[in-house]
Scaffold this active site. Structure first.
Site, PDB file in Angstrom:
ATOM      1  N   ARG A 107       0.857  -0.870   0.033  1.00  0.00           N
ATOM      2  CA  ARG A 107       0.162  -0.143   0.131  1.00  0.00           C
ATOM      3  C   ARG A 107       0.896   0.994  -0.116  1.00  0.00           C
ATOM      4  NH1 ARG A 107      -2.279  -3.479   4.366  1.00  0.00           N
ATOM      5  NH2 ARG A 107      -4.266  -4.144   3.803  1.00  0.00           N
ATOM      6  N   LYS A 165      -2.155  -1.848   7.708  1.00  0.00           N
ATOM      7  CA  LYS A 165      -3.425  -1.080   8.653  1.00  0.00           C
ATOM      8  C   LYS A 165      -3.321  -1.563  10.096  1.00  0.00           C
ATOM      9  CE  LYS A 165      -6.419  -0.311   4.675  1.00  0.00           C
ATOM     10  NZ  LYS A 165      -7.992  -0.525   4.153  1.00  0.00           N
ATOM     11  N   HIS A 179      -2.297   1.966  -6.305  1.00  0.00           N
ATOM     12  CA  HIS A 179      -3.132   0.740  -6.119  1.00  0.00           C
ATOM     13  C   HIS A 179      -3.369  -0.080  -7.284  1.00  0.00           C
ATOM     14  CE1 HIS A 179      -4.916  -0.247  -2.355  1.00  0.00           C
ATOM     15  NE2 HIS A 179      -5.882  -0.908  -3.004  1.00  0.00           N
ATOM     16  N   ARG A 221      -0.666  -2.469  -7.071  1.00  0.00           N
ATOM     17  CA  ARG A 221      -0.896  -3.513  -5.784  1.00  0.00           C
ATOM     18  C   ARG A 221      -2.073  -4.644  -6.391  1.00  0.00           C
ATOM     19  NH1 ARG A 221      -1.422  -4.452  -0.251  1.00  0.00           N
ATOM     20  NH2 ARG A 221      -3.730  -4.696   0.406  1.00  0.00           N
ATOM     21  N   HIS A 261      -4.378  -8.604   3.936  1.00  0.00           N
ATOM     22  CA  HIS A 261      -5.843  -8.463   4.244  1.00  0.00           C
ATOM     23  C   HIS A 261      -6.295  -9.223   5.464  1.00  0.00           C
ATOM     24  CE1 HIS A 261      -6.504  -7.782  -0.455  1.00  0.00           C
ATOM     25  NE2 HIS A 261      -6.429  -6.565   0.158  1.00  0.00           N
ATOM     26  N   TYR A 316     -10.019 -10.921  -6.275  1.00  0.00           N
ATOM     27  CA  TYR A 316      -9.156 -11.496  -7.321  1.00  0.00           C
ATOM     28  C   TYR A 316      -9.344 -12.619  -8.259  1.00  0.00           C
ATOM     29  CZ  TYR A 316      -6.686  -7.697  -5.467  1.00  0.00           C
ATOM     30  OH  TYR A 316      -6.227  -6.316  -4.631  1.00  0.00           O
TER      31      TYR A 316
END
Length: 296
Positions: A145, A169, A240, A243, A266, A275
């Site tokens: 990210r 995150k 992004h 990514r 994630h 995906y």
């Protein structure tokens, strides 16, 4: 601030270890609900399932888009889970509160050739050429990210072994592999970086500007967008996008979803499952070239 919201903020910060941006978003959602409760002259903890469904309907009436509605409802559900956890309420009225159905938005993906073209388009006469190539290699080669990229610390990188410790995150850390090319570029960049007058606050930050300070998110977006334009890519490209391309190419190459989930950081496999849709689109495009699948 309402005492319940104050306690909720502490819960998000200390127990959930959420980032400040996430906390701000959740508190915003809870504040919207509080406004609704005040308009109904009902305390927050006494709202019923019927009240919450009416609240959800009011979001639509205000013209708030489906995606934003879903985010607010997610925040409301989180708030009521907290109230139940703290024994403020016995039954959770938000348990059956469903977000609106969202139209699946498949992210843009670049081909390997397009990414190579972006690297080839880097103006080699500029001082930041090496740094920018390393940035592209890490965004695409490691699926970082933007926030992770600009926060990369030299002390948390092992270039000889080919991995780095990334803070994602919610301040959650994960080990991310480095390609041989990215590790080699990072080693070269560190030699060039040593010539800069580095600000003391950013002494351990990998990517710096010419003034010796860490790069901003806006600068990374600018670098990527400019290289895409120089490479002749007409579509809108962002960090992004690289990514997404990283994850999609892994899936096309046979990687399983659990591995991709870990590499991307994630929290939920549901996010990674996006995906699968991209991979199915790729498979369909491949089959369309088969004589049996061609449209007449």
């Amino acid at each position: 601030m309402n005492p319940l919201l104050r306690g909720y903020a502490v819960h998000l910060r200390l127990e959930r270890n959420n980032s400040e941006n996430t906390i701000e978003g959740y508190l915003h959602d809870a504040a919207l609900l509080e406004e609704f409760a005040v308009s109904r002259a009902t305390p927050l903890k006494e709202l019923t399932a019927a009240d919450l469904h009416e609240f959800a309907a009011s979001l639509r009436d205000l013209g708030i888009g489906a995606r934003s509605q879903a985010r607010v409802i997610s925040g409301v559900r989180s708030f009521f889970r907290y109230l139940q956890l703290e024994h403020v309420i016995e039954e959770n009225p938000a348990e059956l509160l469903d977000p609106p159905r969202l139209t699946l938005h498949l992210p843009e993906v670049l081909s390997v050739e397009e990414i190579d073209a972006m690297v080839a388009a880097i103006p080699r006469e500029k001082d930041e050429a090496l740094r920018n190539e390393c940035i592209i290699e890490m965004l695409y080669g490691s699926g970082l990210r933007v926030s992770e990229l600009i926060g990369l610390r030299i002390s948390r990188m092992n270039l000889s072994e080919g991995y780095m410790l990334v803070e994602g995150k919610g301040s959650k850390e994960r080990l991310v592999p480095l390609s041989e090319r990215a590790a080699a570029l990072a080693a070269e960049w560190l030699e060039q970086r040593a010539l800069l007058n580095v600000a003391s606050a950013d002494a351990d930050i990998l990517f710096l500007n010419r003034r010796g300070r860490r790069l901003t998110r806006v600068m990374i977006f600018y670098i990527v967008r400019q290289l895409a334009e120089l490479a002749g890519i007409a579509r809108k490209v962002s960090p992004h996008t690289l990514r997404h391309s990283f994850a999609t190419h892994l899936l096309e190459g046979g990687a399983n979803l659990r591995t991709i989930q870990e590499l991307l950081g994630h929290e939920s496999l549901t996010t990674t499952e996006l995906y699968v849709h991209l991979d199915r689109r790729h498979l369909r495009a491949t089959l369309d070239r088969h004589p049996l699948f061609r449209t007449k």
